[in-house]
Enzyme design. Structure first.
Site, mmCIF file in Angstrom:
data_model
loop_
_atom_site.group_PDB
_atom_site.id
_atom_site.type_symbol
_atom_site.label_atom_id
_atom_site.label_comp_id
_atom_site.label_asym_id
_atom_site.label_seq_id
_atom_site.Cartn_x
_atom_site.Cartn_y
_atom_site.Cartn_z
ATOM 1 N N ASN A 205 -11.842 -34.639 -43.762
ATOM 2 C CA ASN A 205 -10.606 -34.122 -44.343
ATOM 3 C C ASN A 205 -10.693 -34.260 -45.859
ATOM 4 O O ASN A 205 -10.510 -35.334 -46.410
ATOM 5 C CB ASN A 205 -9.401 -34.894 -43.805
ATOM 6 C CG ASN A 205 -8.079 -34.273 -44.216
ATOM 7 O OD1 ASN A 205 -8.028 -33.446 -45.121
ATOM 8 N ND2 ASN A 205 -7.009 -34.666 -43.536
ATOM 9 N N GLY B 234 -7.382 -32.854 -39.078
ATOM 10 C CA GLY B 234 -7.254 -32.430 -40.463
ATOM 11 C C GLY B 234 -8.543 -32.084 -41.190
ATOM 12 O O GLY B 234 -8.526 -31.860 -42.407
ATOM 13 N N ARG C 121 -23.681 -16.867 -35.721
ATOM 14 C CA ARG C 121 -23.905 -17.357 -34.359
ATOM 15 C C ARG C 121 -22.871 -16.644 -33.501
ATOM 16 O O ARG C 121 -21.678 -16.625 -33.820
ATOM 17 C CB ARG C 121 -23.742 -18.876 -34.304
ATOM 18 C CG ARG C 121 -23.910 -19.479 -32.901
ATOM 19 C CD ARG C 121 -22.582 -19.645 -32.213
ATOM 20 N NE ARG C 121 -22.646 -20.435 -30.984
ATOM 21 C CZ ARG C 121 -21.625 -20.593 -30.151
ATOM 22 N NH1 ARG C 121 -20.443 -20.031 -30.403
ATOM 23 N NH2 ARG C 121 -21.752 -21.339 -29.083
ATOM 24 N N ASP D 89 -20.668 -16.083 -30.307
ATOM 25 C CA ASP D 89 -20.059 -16.804 -29.196
ATOM 26 C C ASP D 89 -20.022 -15.938 -27.934
ATOM 27 O O ASP D 89 -19.749 -14.741 -27.990
ATOM 28 C CB ASP D 89 -18.636 -17.220 -29.580
ATOM 29 C CG ASP D 89 -17.992 -18.125 -28.556
ATOM 30 O OD1 ASP D 89 -18.567 -19.188 -28.274
ATOM 31 O OD2 ASP D 89 -16.914 -17.764 -28.041
ATOM 32 N N GLU E 173 -25.214 -17.091 -28.352
ATOM 33 C CA GLU E 173 -24.961 -18.160 -27.381
ATOM 34 C C GLU E 173 -25.200 -17.602 -25.988
ATOM 35 O O GLU E 173 -24.370 -16.896 -25.429
ATOM 36 C CB GLU E 173 -23.528 -18.685 -27.481
ATOM 37 C CG GLU E 173 -23.265 -19.829 -26.503
ATOM 38 C CD GLU E 173 -21.791 -20.045 -26.182
ATOM 39 O OE1 GLU E 173 -21.470 -21.110 -25.614
ATOM 40 O OE2 GLU E 173 -20.978 -19.147 -26.467
ATOM 41 N N HIS F 119 -20.907 -28.834 -29.355
ATOM 42 C CA HIS F 119 -19.477 -29.051 -29.117
ATOM 43 C C HIS F 119 -19.084 -28.728 -27.682
ATOM 44 O O HIS F 119 -17.957 -29.003 -27.274
ATOM 45 C CB HIS F 119 -18.652 -28.200 -30.083
ATOM 46 C CG HIS F 119 -18.834 -26.733 -29.894
ATOM 47 N ND1 HIS F 119 -20.004 -26.072 -30.197
ATOM 48 C CD2 HIS F 119 -17.992 -25.786 -29.412
ATOM 49 C CE1 HIS F 119 -19.879 -24.798 -29.917
ATOM 50 N NE2 HIS F 119 -18.669 -24.589 -29.441
ATOM 51 N N ASP F 120 -20.009 -28.138 -26.910
ATOM 52 C CA ASP F 120 -19.727 -27.766 -25.525
ATOM 53 C C ASP F 120 -20.352 -28.714 -24.509
ATOM 54 O O ASP F 120 -20.218 -28.490 -23.300
ATOM 55 C CB ASP F 120 -20.252 -26.348 -25.252
ATOM 56 C CG ASP F 120 -19.420 -25.272 -25.922
ATOM 57 O OD1 ASP F 120 -18.187 -25.411 -25.959
ATOM 58 O OD2 ASP F 120 -19.999 -24.289 -26.429
ATOM 59 N N ASP G 275 -16.453 -31.913 -23.691
ATOM 60 C CA ASP G 275 -15.237 -31.497 -24.386
ATOM 61 C C ASP G 275 -14.005 -32.047 -23.661
ATOM 62 O O ASP G 275 -13.867 -31.870 -22.455
ATOM 63 C CB ASP G 275 -15.223 -29.958 -24.396
ATOM 64 C CG ASP G 275 -13.922 -29.373 -24.906
ATOM 65 O OD1 ASP G 275 -13.215 -30.058 -25.648
ATOM 66 O OD2 ASP G 275 -13.628 -28.221 -24.532
#
Length: 579
Positions: free
Chosen positions: A145, A169, A323, A325, A354, A420-421, A465
């Site tokens: 942040n 944030g 990238r 998605d 992806e 992140h997946d 996740d």
């Protein structure tokens, strides 16, 4: 020979141009079924009169659990090339030409395989910088942040336990503030998950494709980030969410408000009017989520809109690639036009899709440059973290990737061990840092582009996740700084040794009993060998050398005795020996 196992196809992953003068030919056979394969080629138009042929011994480039893959590169100045294969197994010689087997060498032009004129526009070119890239994936809302003035009203303390709705944030200014950290790590490419205006912390439900989310900053903030990154020789790649939008995307709101009378009704797959926003609704979505209506990329207006988005951000902010998605759920026709438009604006922009499985359909040179290599991810996870497969099986899985793809794509695959997946690799490894170090070793020594998910380098943990999306740990007292130094060492070794960025890859050892896997990387006159010990005890390997060799991780120098060195490999570790 088992003829049924033999596979070759012209103008495919098995026969394609590397340049105007180079043609790569590949053929597949049953594993350990051929003693030798010769590629015999000729000038299509001169052969009828001069009968001249040329022969190359094909090299076995990869083996999986069922097949061997052989390759050869023809260098020529012919208008058109004819060729056929000669199989020798010690007992018989067999010829394969124009999809037919014969005991006699083919003579007539109609009996040969034919590769026509190589048009430069058909040659698969990947940006040169990709081969030396080290990508750092950032989830902007969770990285840092840097500007509290744009915090959402419901922002939580940075070290809060995360859920699917929580906001911490993080923003673009936060990334700018941490460019020193990123540069010091050795990173030369950043990939950020979506940064456009959306309704969630992950921003995969886009509301406005032409506006940076106010929680992240502004167009000027992105420009500043890209400019300052470029001054450090760091490229910036954005996330293109073109398979679906968010429910507040104006065209979708228009369909909700105006129903069948909406000019945008054909932008989406609407099965029933009026449109009701709910889970598993009567319109096409991403993964049955009603908050992510699917965009119809076959629609000309949608296609134009999204391609305008792609080119706008390159022109406006000078980003270095996209990238893509959920790339496999948009049409191939769309991605072909997307590539043409993007490359026309910035020829060295990198395009990565992806796709979680074998992706050769997108890697023919007319769509993507690369994909996120989840085939690699799965192999490393099952070998190192879960210990479900042994060294031999791991080698077969890794080598199968070479058999899947054209060489330009193979050299540019995004080799990740988490994102992140997915659950963090350290969590999958039940906290065993040795396993994470070993997975990182594999990433940075294998063919392709290593991709680090933010925080892996300092030992962050988390399940799937949302747990894998915790706020980055900046308190050095809570970081595994020894692990970070190991990552920095691997990155440095990769950058300093062309074998690891441009070299050939070959398995030299796959010991099931000792669970050791070894490989060789070579480029021009340079060569190194890597060995992975996936056992809980230290082990040793003998390597044949003609001179002293050094362990690039420890600096230890080995002097040969009778042409060999005995190399120590610690438990759950890798060594890389410059030979």
């Amino acid at each position: 020979m088992l003829k049924e196992a033999v596979y070759h196809k012209i103008c495919s992953d098995y026969a394609y141009a590397l340049s105007r003068e180079e043609l790569l030919i590949k053929i597949r056979t049953k594993k350990n079924d051929a003693e030798k394969i010769n590629l015999i080629y000729l000038d299509k138009y001169k052969y009828p009169t001069n009968k001249e042929t040329f022969t190359i011994v094909m090299k076995k480039m990869a083996s999986d659990n069922l097949f061997d893959y052989y390759e050869a590169v023809i260098k020529h100045n012919f208008i058109s090339v004819n060729y056929f294969f000669e199989f020798i197994d010690g007992k018989e010689t067999l010829y394969y030409a124009n999809y037919l087997f014969s005991a006699e060498q083919p003579e007539d032009g109609q009996e040969f395989f034919n590769f026509p004129v190589m048009d430069e526009k058909d040659i698969f070119l990947v940006p040169e910088w990709a081969g030396e890239a080290v990508i750092y994936q950032i989830f902007p809302e969770r990285f840092h942040n840097g500007d509290t003035s744009n915090d959402p009203a419901e922002v939580k303390p940075w070290d809060s336990e995360v859920d699917r709705q929580i906001m911490l944030g993080g923003d673009l200014q936060g990334i700018i503030d941490k460019l020193d950290y990123i540069e010091d790590l050795g990173i030369n490419a950043i990939y950020m998950t979506p940064v456009f205006k959306a309704g969630s912390n992950h921003k995969y439900d886009t509301y406005d494709y032409f506006q940076i989310d106010p929680q992240f900053g502004s167009l000027e903030t992105l420009k500043e980030l890209v400019d300052k990154a470029h001054k450090r020789n760091i490229r910036v790649i954005l996330d293109a969410v073109f398979n679906h939008s968010g429910v507040e995307f104006p065209p979708f709101r228009d369909v909700v408000d105006n129903g069948e009378n909406s000019e945008y009704r054909d932008w989406f797959h609407i099965r029933k009017f009026p449109v009701e926003i709910k889970e598993e609704p009567d319109y096409g979505t991403f993964a049955y989520g009603g908050h992510m209506p699917k965009l119809m990329t076959g629609n000309e207006a949608v296609k134009k809109y999204l391609i305008d988005v792609a080119t706008y951000w390159i022109k406006e902010a000078d980003i270095d690639g996209w990238r893509l998605d959920v790339a496999d759920e948009a049409g191939h026709h769309f991605w072909r036009e997307f590539r043409k438009a993007v490359k026309a604006v910035k020829p060295d922009a990198l395009i990565a899709g992806e796709v979680w499985y074998e992706s050769s359909a997108w890697l023919q040179g007319d769509q993507f440059d690369s994909v996120m290599n989840y085939v690699f991810t799965d192999a490393v996870k099952n070998f190192v973290a879960l210990e479900k497969i042994n060294a031999k099986e791991f080698g077969e899985r890794i080598e199968s990737i070479r058999g899947l793809y054209k060489l330009p794509a193979y050299n540019a695959l995004w080799n990740l061990i988490g994102s992140h997946d997915t659950a963090r690799f350290l969590t999958l490894s039940q906290g065993d840092v040795r396993k994470l170090r070993l997975a990182a070793f594999i990433q940075f020594t294998f063919t392709g582009i290593p991709m680090i998910y933010y925080g892996d380098e300092i030992g962050m943990t988390g399940g799937s996740d949302p747990e894998c999306r915790k706020g980055m740990i900046w308190d050095t007292g809570k970081q595994n700084t020894e692990l970070k130094e190991y990552y920095k060492k691997l990155i440095s070794i990769r950058k300093d040794n062309k074998e690891l960025t441009h070299g050939n890859f070959k398995t030299v050892l796959a010991d099931e009993a000792r669970n050791i896997y070894g490989f060789r990387r070579s480029f021009k006159q340079e060569c190194m060998e890597g060995y992975i010990n996936n056992m809980d005890a230290d082990q040793w390997v003998l390597i044949e050398v003609s001179k002293s060799a050094a362990d690039l991780l420890t600096g230890k120098v080995y002097k040969p005795v009778r042409g060999r060195i005995k190399v120590h490999i610690p438990a759950k570790a890798g060594v890389i020996i410059k030979v």
